[in-house]
Scaffold this active site. Structure first.
Site, PDB file in Angstrom:
ATOM      1  N   HIS B  83       0.842  -1.193   0.000  1.00 37.84           N
ATOM      2  CA  HIS B  83       0.000   0.000   0.000  1.00 37.84           C
ATOM      3  C   HIS B  83       0.882   1.250   0.000  1.00 37.84           C
ATOM      4  CE1 HIS B  83      -2.895   3.054   1.248  1.00 37.84           C
ATOM      5  NE2 HIS B  83      -2.133   3.320   2.291  1.00 37.84           N
ATOM      6  N   ASP B 112       6.688  22.072 -26.109  1.00 36.68           N
ATOM      7  CA  ASP B 112       6.618  20.706 -25.576  1.00 36.68           C
ATOM      8  C   ASP B 112       7.650  20.595 -24.478  1.00 36.68           C
ATOM      9  OD1 ASP B 112       6.434  17.775 -25.246  1.00 36.68           O
ATOM     10  OD2 ASP B 112       5.328  17.872 -27.127  1.00 36.68           O
ATOM     11  N   TRP B 148       7.148  -0.059   3.853  1.00 36.06           N
ATOM     12  CA  TRP B 148       7.638   0.682   2.688  1.00 36.06           C
ATOM     13  C   TRP B 148       9.046   1.214   2.952  1.00 36.06           C
ATOM     14  CZ3 TRP B 148       9.006   5.877   1.728  1.00 36.06           C
ATOM     15  CH2 TRP B 148       8.832   6.762   2.791  1.00 36.06           C
ATOM     16  N   SER B 176      13.038   6.486 -13.914  1.00 40.81           N
ATOM     17  CA  SER B 176      11.942   7.235 -14.526  1.00 40.81           C
ATOM     18  C   SER B 176      11.805   8.615 -13.888  1.00 40.81           C
ATOM     19  CB  SER B 176      10.647   6.429 -14.379  1.00 40.81           C
ATOM     20  OG  SER B 176       9.532   7.243 -14.606  1.00 40.81           O
ATOM     21  N   SER B 177      11.869   8.646 -12.555  1.00 36.75           N
ATOM     22  CA  SER B 177      11.729   9.934 -11.860  1.00 36.75           C
ATOM     23  C   SER B 177      12.867  10.874 -12.201  1.00 36.75           C
ATOM     24  CB  SER B 177      11.745   9.734 -10.346  1.00 36.75           C
ATOM     25  OG  SER B 177      10.550   9.185  -9.923  1.00 36.75           O
ATOM     26  N   HIS B 260      13.236  11.652   3.741  1.00 41.99           N
ATOM     27  CA  HIS B 260      12.643  12.929   4.104  1.00 41.99           C
ATOM     28  C   HIS B 260      12.507  13.874   2.915  1.00 41.99           C
ATOM     29  CE1 HIS B 260      10.667  15.660   6.674  1.00 41.99           C
ATOM     30  NE2 HIS B 260      11.229  16.561   5.916  1.00 41.99           N
ATOM     31  N   GLU B 262      11.965  12.959   0.074  1.00 44.41           N
ATOM     32  CA  GLU B 262      10.852  12.363  -0.663  1.00 44.41           C
ATOM     33  C   GLU B 262       9.506  12.931  -0.212  1.00 44.41           C
ATOM     34  OE1 GLU B 262      10.432  10.432  -3.180  1.00 44.41           O
ATOM     35  OE2 GLU B 262       8.297  10.016  -2.928  1.00 44.41           O
ATOM     36  N   TYR B 264       8.932  15.785   0.828  1.00 46.87           N
ATOM     37  CA  TYR B 264       8.783  17.119   0.252  1.00 46.87           C
ATOM     38  C   TYR B 264       8.617  17.087  -1.249  1.00 46.87           C
ATOM     39  CZ  TYR B 264       8.814  19.152   4.688  1.00 46.87           C
ATOM     40  OH  TYR B 264       8.408  19.475   5.947  1.00 46.87           O
ATOM     41  N   SER B 275      -1.218  27.272  -4.508  1.00 51.36           N
ATOM     42  CA  SER B 275      -0.863  28.676  -4.724  1.00 51.36           C
ATOM     43  C   SER B 275      -1.404  29.215  -6.041  1.00 51.36           C
ATOM     44  CB  SER B 275       0.662  28.843  -4.703  1.00 51.36           C
ATOM     45  OG  SER B 275       1.184  28.379  -3.491  1.00 51.36           O
ATOM     46  N   HIS B 309      15.205  12.544  12.204  1.00 54.71           N
ATOM     47  CA  HIS B 309      14.024  12.651  13.064  1.00 54.71           C
ATOM     48  C   HIS B 309      13.116  11.430  12.925  1.00 54.71           C
ATOM     49  CE1 HIS B 309      11.722  15.193   9.822  1.00 54.71           C
ATOM     50  NE2 HIS B 309      11.507  13.917   9.637  1.00 54.71           N
ATOM     51  N   HIS B 310      13.430  10.577  11.964  1.00 53.24           N
ATOM     52  CA  HIS B 310      12.705   9.306  11.871  1.00 53.24           C
ATOM     53  C   HIS B 310      13.373   8.226  12.717  1.00 53.24           C
ATOM     54  CE1 HIS B 310      10.096  10.644   8.551  1.00 53.24           C
ATOM     55  NE2 HIS B 310      11.137  11.385   8.228  1.00 53.24           N
ATOM     56  N   THR B 335       7.177  26.565   6.538  1.00 55.16           N
ATOM     57  CA  THR B 335       5.869  25.952   6.306  1.00 55.16           C
ATOM     58  C   THR B 335       4.775  26.875   6.817  1.00 55.16           C
ATOM     59  OG1 THR B 335       6.944  23.823   6.679  1.00 55.16           O
ATOM     60  CG2 THR B 335       4.550  23.824   6.578  1.00 55.16           C
ATOM     61  N   LYS B 338       4.065  29.788   4.506  1.00 57.65           N
ATOM     62  CA  LYS B 338       3.224  29.470   3.356  1.00 57.65           C
ATOM     63  C   LYS B 338       1.748  29.529   3.736  1.00 57.65           C
ATOM     64  CE  LYS B 338       4.634  27.181   0.064  1.00 57.65           C
ATOM     65  NZ  LYS B 338       5.480  28.032  -0.749  1.00 57.65           N
ATOM     66  N   ARG B 457       1.899   0.984  15.191  1.00 52.55           N
ATOM     67  CA  ARG B 457       1.486   0.881  13.796  1.00 52.55           C
ATOM     68  C   ARG B 457       1.878  -0.487  13.250  1.00 52.55           C
ATOM     69  NH1 ARG B 457       5.969   4.731  10.726  1.00 52.55           N
ATOM     70  NH2 ARG B 457       4.761   4.161   8.889  1.00 52.55           N
TER      71      ARG B 457
HETATM   72  C1  HEM Z   1       6.019  20.986   9.709  1.00 54.65           C
HETATM   73  C2  HEM Z   1       6.494  20.069   8.937  1.00 54.65           C
HETATM   74  C3  HEM Z   1       6.782  18.634   9.363  1.00 54.65           C
HETATM   75  C4  HEM Z   1       7.425  18.178  10.471  1.00 54.65           C
HETATM   76  C5  HEM Z   1       8.017  18.997  11.593  1.00 54.65           C
HETATM   77  C6  HEM Z   1       7.434  16.729  10.379  1.00 54.65           C
HETATM   78  C7  HEM Z   1       7.992  15.883  11.314  1.00 54.65           C
HETATM   79  C8  HEM Z   1       7.957  14.501  11.239  1.00 54.65           C
HETATM   80  C9  HEM Z   1       8.599  13.625  12.156  1.00 54.65           C
HETATM   81  C10 HEM Z   1       9.419  14.051  13.357  1.00 54.65           C
HETATM   82  C11 HEM Z   1       8.336  12.347  11.769  1.00 54.65           C
HETATM   83  C12 HEM Z   1       8.840  11.067  12.412  1.00 54.65           C
HETATM   84  C13 HEM Z   1       7.887  10.588  13.412  1.00 54.65           C
HETATM   85  C14 HEM Z   1       8.282   9.268  13.965  1.00 54.65           C
HETATM   86  O1  HEM Z   1       8.419   8.288  13.187  1.00 54.65           O
HETATM   87  O2  HEM Z   1       8.416   9.171  15.182  1.00 54.65           O
HETATM   88  C15 HEM Z   1       7.528  12.415  10.603  1.00 54.65           C
HETATM   89  C16 HEM Z   1       7.044  11.313   9.920  1.00 54.65           C
HETATM   90  C17 HEM Z   1       6.512  11.390   8.644  1.00 54.65           C
HETATM   91  N1  HEM Z   1       6.240  12.541   7.958  1.00 54.65           N
HETATM   92 FE1  HEM Z   1       6.452  14.436   8.660  1.00 54.65          FE
HETATM   93  N2  HEM Z   1       6.804  16.346   9.246  1.00 54.65           N
HETATM   94  C18 HEM Z   1       6.400  17.481   8.591  1.00 54.65           C
HETATM   95  C19 HEM Z   1       5.767  17.540   7.388  1.00 54.65           C
HETATM   96  C20 HEM Z   1       5.566  16.465   6.570  1.00 54.65           C
HETATM   97  C21 HEM Z   1       5.155  16.549   5.200  1.00 54.65           C
HETATM   98  C22 HEM Z   1       4.900  17.818   4.439  1.00 54.65           C
HETATM   99  C23 HEM Z   1       5.074  15.277   4.751  1.00 54.65           C
HETATM  100  C24 HEM Z   1       4.686  14.732   3.376  1.00 54.65           C
HETATM  101  C25 HEM Z   1       4.082  15.316   2.452  1.00 54.65           C
HETATM  102  C26 HEM Z   1       5.420  14.400   5.831  1.00 54.65           C
HETATM  103  C27 HEM Z   1       5.417  13.038   5.727  1.00 54.65           C
HETATM  104  C28 HEM Z   1       5.791  12.187   6.717  1.00 54.65           C
HETATM  105  C29 HEM Z   1       5.760  10.764   6.594  1.00 54.65           C
HETATM  106  C30 HEM Z   1       5.344   9.970   5.349  1.00 54.65           C
HETATM  107  C31 HEM Z   1       6.191  10.252   7.807  1.00 54.65           C
HETATM  108  C32 HEM Z   1       6.246   8.803   8.233  1.00 54.65           C
HETATM  109  C33 HEM Z   1       7.320   8.022   7.631  1.00 54.65           C
HETATM  110  C34 HEM Z   1       7.252   6.611   8.098  1.00 54.65           C
HETATM  111  O3  HEM Z   1       7.834   6.300   9.152  1.00 54.65           O
HETATM  112  O4  HEM Z   1       6.620   5.787   7.420  1.00 54.65           O
HETATM  113  N3  HEM Z   1       5.713  15.143   6.926  1.00 54.65           N
HETATM  114  N4  HEM Z   1       7.307  13.738  10.283  1.00 54.65           N
HETATM  115 CU   LIG Z   2      10.763  13.404   7.799  1.00 52.19          CU
END
Ligand code: HEM
Ligand SMILES: [Cu+2]
Lengths: 379, 543
Positions: B83, B112, B148, B176-177, B260, B262, B264, B275, B309-310, B335, B338, B457
């Site tokens: 998924h 083009d 994933w 591709s990307s 990370h 990714e 963004y 916007s 931070h992950h 952020t 914006k 999770r």
């Molecule tokens: C203010 C902005 C953001 C902050 C401070 C932030 C912070 C964080 C942090 C600290 C985690 C890790 C949490 C953990 O696993 O304990 C996390 C996970 C995640 N964030 Fe953000 N994030 C922000 C914005 C975003 C945005 C814009 C996206 C995507 C469009 C995003 C997508 C994700 C995803 C996919 C995960 C989980 C990844 C995984 O473990 O599978 N975050 N974020």
């Molecule tokens: Cu992150």
């Protein structure tokens, strides 16, 4: 009028949140827990929560106001402005200040949480392995496995006859919990024997990953005697949901008693282990080992899980030649690393017992009695 | 000049610019037309959204109540893994790339993409990659179930054989990307109409320009990470194998150095879409345009230095934890800027609420909630509790579903009249919006509570105290999933016919794309737009 209603709604909501926070563990908020670490985490969490609420009320308030007032259907004419330096500086500065205000306590707590206690009273080595925890007390010569309780295991099968509601503490219940003294400094040295796991009890305030090849220390001091439950938090394979963490914090006296009991039991086992080898002894010891080491995959009834874990009842290896059976138990499976090499984890006698058990349990009736000598020869 | 020769050239050019698409089925296989390629990307994204959505619904159905009713744990893990991979690499990313293919050339007045042929290849790599990704479901030991994030050693030495196919699929999707990113960057930098200054480019194009560079940084990193998994599996290396001196944590560092950025990659173009839409329906120029662009650039730099931070719970030195906490918190500033800018754009505007605007507004509200949980997750002591719980699941779905996906849907509604020449069915679109906006919150909001209450999770079954939240989530998920069928129906309806859309169906919309007919001719801007047009459609055209 509208404002009053909104305010009322907000206060009701916040009292609900606070009220819920005081029960432990909460049904929908982070628990305050029973350690300094957990209380600090909770306080950080609530601080952040209220900061977010405040920012949210501000931003969403302005936005909703605008959505109501500045719509064309009300005859709003679009203004032309597209920048305003003062406003932009202000809304950059305010978040900076808020972040600093949050970062300062967060840093303090973080440093505190990570500073090791100089002289822990008790040390326990915690080994994650698919899918159970092993607790080793290096200073006491005690070690044991902590497996999901059988009532939970039975109820957790696909379309089980037993309902999860009938299993006490479903999925957060084990046969042998970790026992530690309350009010003492306990150091956990967490590692893994296979893939990454994560040792987590919410009421103790942190999780630490169990990473193969590395020890992560966690110092805890539990204030109140009690039973605290948690689960493995890092995806570790198909049994990830089935390796709970249960900690029993007891008074120091009760802890010493427990230690004495454990040692006695170990001594008794050792004595039994030097006793005569016969089928009865082998089957009894074998069942114990099977239930703690093998049943999480092959199931207590030996039927395995279709497509994932082979059945041992009527299995090719378990009813075939003894050599093949010993080989896979001692050296593990060549095809599938999930079937570990138990040669390092179990003694000759234990392997002899569990193999004897598997060859004669359920409807298997090879009649074999495998001897510890045969195991030694097969190593 | 010889008059006849001149008119012959004229005639050839004329024919060229008006020739339509190739006839027959080969059109789609061989097309090098950016509009066709864009359409194909969008169709692929929609198919992947359905496939990934069905997986999500099976997951939610299993989690409806405690106990196992539908899936074995291993299959459940395969579902969560697939998924995630499907939604990220085959739905969201191709969706955004599809929009870029359609709109970037139109927004910069190019005829083009820079490499039309490469554009075709970049797309056609994806269907085979999709098959490789999913093929594990039909292999004896099933599809990979290591998440994933593909953490080693669970996804290296402990993984089923199908992981090799997944790794190949990731390689192909990565190539591709990269090709797509290069193409978009070059189109913007080299083919922009004369007279359009970089700073005057539309925000969607701006965000894609920056995303392009981010892709060039991120995708090779991912390729390295998965290649190391592969050699650990087959060539006897032990990068991540602790029993032979390797380090599993190394994988996480490399993965998140990709991972990370990714996230963004998935959100910056979404910022761009929003916007475009907010000013159009507020009938006011975008507030703080320059600061918007700088904010995107700042986010991009920061996104490369927050990866750990992950990994706050893997046992990093405390100094590293402090550092990554600070960098992560810093991201909240651009952020926030914006979000404030969008709100200020609406302020004292003259707003109307057609479908694109509704989705953009939902984006702003709900993405902000995702930003709040992000800010909370950034705080390490609290993250020790949040990490790997449903709180993170809630966070990531608020930013990816109600962020990226909502923006894509908003963009489709915004540009669909341009693409097809027809207006969509407004009434049905209102149903689609309100059903989705409500059900998505019913699905994901309770996950915050489940996570805080302690639910990890990626588990197929859970203790009884989490039951209520899970039941609510599942009900929401089914409503959300089936609501998207309305969207598909609506799009098909609009392609087939409907009220004629004018060249500028939204009276507040600005940009070169709106100077073209609806639908635009197969080849556009063979004559570059005039400086006057560029000025009038640009940020200075409002005055
Ligand atoms: C203010 C902005 C953001 C902050 C401070 C932030 C912070 C964080 C942090 C600290 C985690 C890790 C949490 C953990 O696993 O304990 C996390 C996970 C995640 N964030 Fe953000 N994030 C922000 C914005 C975003 C945005 C814009 C996206 C995507 C469009 C995003 C997508 C994700 C995803 C996919 C995960 C989980 C990844 C995984 O473990 O599978 N975050 N974020
Ligand atoms: Cu992150």
């Amino acid at each position: 009028m509208m404002w009053k209603k909104l305010l009322l709604a907000l206060t009701t909501l916040s009292t609900a949140v606070v009220a819920a926070a005081q029960e432990e563990p909460s049904a929908f908020n982070m628990t305050r827990g029973v350690t300094e670490v957990s209380r600090d985490a909770y306080d950080m969490h609530m601080l952040l929560f209220w900061v977010c609420v405040a920012i949210g009320v501000g931003v969403f308030g302005v936005m909703i106001w605008s959505l109501i007032r500045h719509r064309r259907s009300r005859g709003a004419k679009a203004a032309k402005f597209s920048e305003n330096t003062v406003v932009e500086v202000v809304w950059t500065a305010i978040p900076v200040l808020i972040l600093v205000a949050v970062a300062v306590p967060a840093t303090a707590v973080l440093l505190k949480t990570n500073s090791p206690s100089p002289e822990p009273d008790v040390i326990v080595d915690v080994h994650g392995s698919q899918w159970k925890w092993e607790y080793v007390y290096p200073d006491e010569d005690i070690s044991f496995f902590s497996n999901l309780s059988s009532s939970s295991r039975d109820a957790s099968q696909l379309n089980a006859e037993k309902s999860p509601a009938d299993a006490p503490n479903y999925l957060v219940d084990v046969d042998n919990p970790l026992v530690v003294p309350a009010g003492k400094d306990v150091r956990l040295r967490i590692t893994s024997d296979d893939v990454i796991h994560s040792w987590w009890v919410p009421q103790l305030g942190f999780k630490r990953d169990a990473v193969p090849g590395q020890f992560n220390n966690a110092d805890i001091r539990i204030d109140e005697p009690g039973t605290y439950r948690g689960q493995c938090a890092e995806l570790c394979g198909s049994g990830h949901a089935y390796m709970p963490v249960v900690v029993e914090a007891v008074t120091p006296e009760a802890y010493n008693e427990w230690l004495a009991q454990k040692k006695q039991a170990a001594a008794a086992e050792a004595e039994e282990a030097s006793g005569p080898w016969n089928r009865e002894v082998a089957m009894a010891q074998g069942k114990k080992i099977y239930d703690s080491a093998c049943a999480s995959c092959h199931q207590a009834n030996g039927k395995g899980i279709e497509g994932t874990f082979p059945a041992l009842e009527g299995g090719k290896i378990t009813t075939g030649p003894v050599e093949g059976h010993l080989k896979i138990v001692i050296h593990g499976s060549e095809k599938n690393p999930v079937m570990q090499a138990y040669g390092d984890q179990l003694s000759d006698r234990e392997i002899a017992a569990v193999v004897t058990y598997e060859r004669n349990a359920w409807s298997n009736d090879t009649g074999d009695l495998v001897t510890p000598e045969a195991v030694e020869a097969a190593r | 000049m010889n008059q006849t020769a001149d008119s012959v050239v004229d005639q050839i050019e004329h024919e060229h610019s008006h020739h339509g698409p190739r006839k027959g089925p080969l059109r789609w296989l061989l097309t090098v037309n950016h509009k066709d390629v864009g359409t194909m990307y969008l169709v692929l994204a929609l198919v992947a959204l359905l496939v990934g959505g069905v997986m999500a619904l099976v997951i939610r159905a299993e989690l409806f109540q405690p106990g196992l009713q539908l899936t074995q744990p291993q299959f459940f893990n395969s579902l969560t893994t697939m998924h995630g991979l499907t939604m990220i690499f085959l739905a969201i990313m191709p969706g955004l790339t599809g929009l870029a293919n359609w709109m970037v050339p139109l927004q910069v007045g190019a005829d083009d993409m820079y490499w039309p042929r490469v554009n075709n290849w970049a797309f056609w790599m994806l269907p085979p990659a999709a098959i490789m990704l999913w093929i594990g479901f039909f292999m004896p030991q099933g599809a990979p179930g290591g998440g994933w994030t593909l953490y080693a050693p669970l996804s290296s030495t402990y993984a089923p054989p199908s992981i090799d196919w997944v790794i190949m699929a990731i390689h192909i999707m990565g190539i591709s990307s990269i090709l797509g990113a290069l193409n978009i960057i070059l189109t913007i930098l080299k083919m922009r109409a004369k007279g359009m200054r970089l700073w005057d480019m539309p925000l969607f194009t701006w965000t894609w320009l920056i995303t392009g560079f981010l892709l060039l940084l991120a995708m090779p990193t991912l390729a390295i990470a998965v290649t190391m998994l592969l050699t650990d599996r087959h060539l006897g290396t032990a990068f991540f194998d602790a029993t032979n001196g390797g380090d599993p944590v190394l994988f996480q560092h490399i993965f998140w150095f990709f991972g990370h950025p990714e996230v963004y990659i998935m959100i910056l173009p979404a910022f761009g879409i929003v916007s475009e839409i907010v000013p159009a329906f507020s009938r006011k120029p975008l507030f703080g345009r320059t600061s918007m662009i700088w904010a995107v650039i700042a986010i991009t730099f920061l996104s490369a230095i927050v990866w750990a931070h992950h990994m706050f719970t893997v046992g990093l030195p405390v100094e590293a934890q402090v550092l990554f906490m600070y960098t992560t918190m810093l991201i909240a500033i651009p952020t926030g800027i914006k979000i404030f800018n969008w709100v200020a754009t609406m302020w004292r505007g003259s707003m109307t609420f057609e479908a694109p605007m509704l989705w953009a507004l939902a984006f702003i509200f709900l993405f902000t909630i995702g930003g709040f949980s992000g800010l909370m997750l950034a705080d390490v002591p609290a993250d020790y509790q949040y990490h790997d719980t449903y709180f993170v699941v809630a966070h990531l779905h608020y930013v990816v579903v109600t962020g990226s996906l909502f923006a894509i849907i908003a963009g489709v509604y915004f540009w669909l009249p341009k693409w097809t020449g027809h207006m969509y069915n407004e009434k049905l679109s209102q149903w689609h919006f309100w059903l989705s906006a409500i059900s998505v919150n019913v699905t994901f909001f309770p996950m915050h509570f489940a996570g805080l209450a302690g639910m990890p999770r990626r588990i197929p079954d859970y203790p009884l105290q989490f039951m209520d939240f899970n039941m609510i989530s599942t009900v929401g998920a089914f409503v959300f999933g089936f609501s998207q069928l309305l969207f598909i129906w609506l799009v098909i309806q609009t392609i087939r016919g409907g009220k004629k859309a004018g060249d500028r169906p939204w009276d507040g919309a600005k940009g070169l794309e709106w100077t073209l007919s609806s639908p635009p001719p197969y080849h556009t801007f063979t004559e570059p737009p005039s400086r006057q047009t560029i000025h009038d459609e640009g940020p200075h055209g409002y005055h």
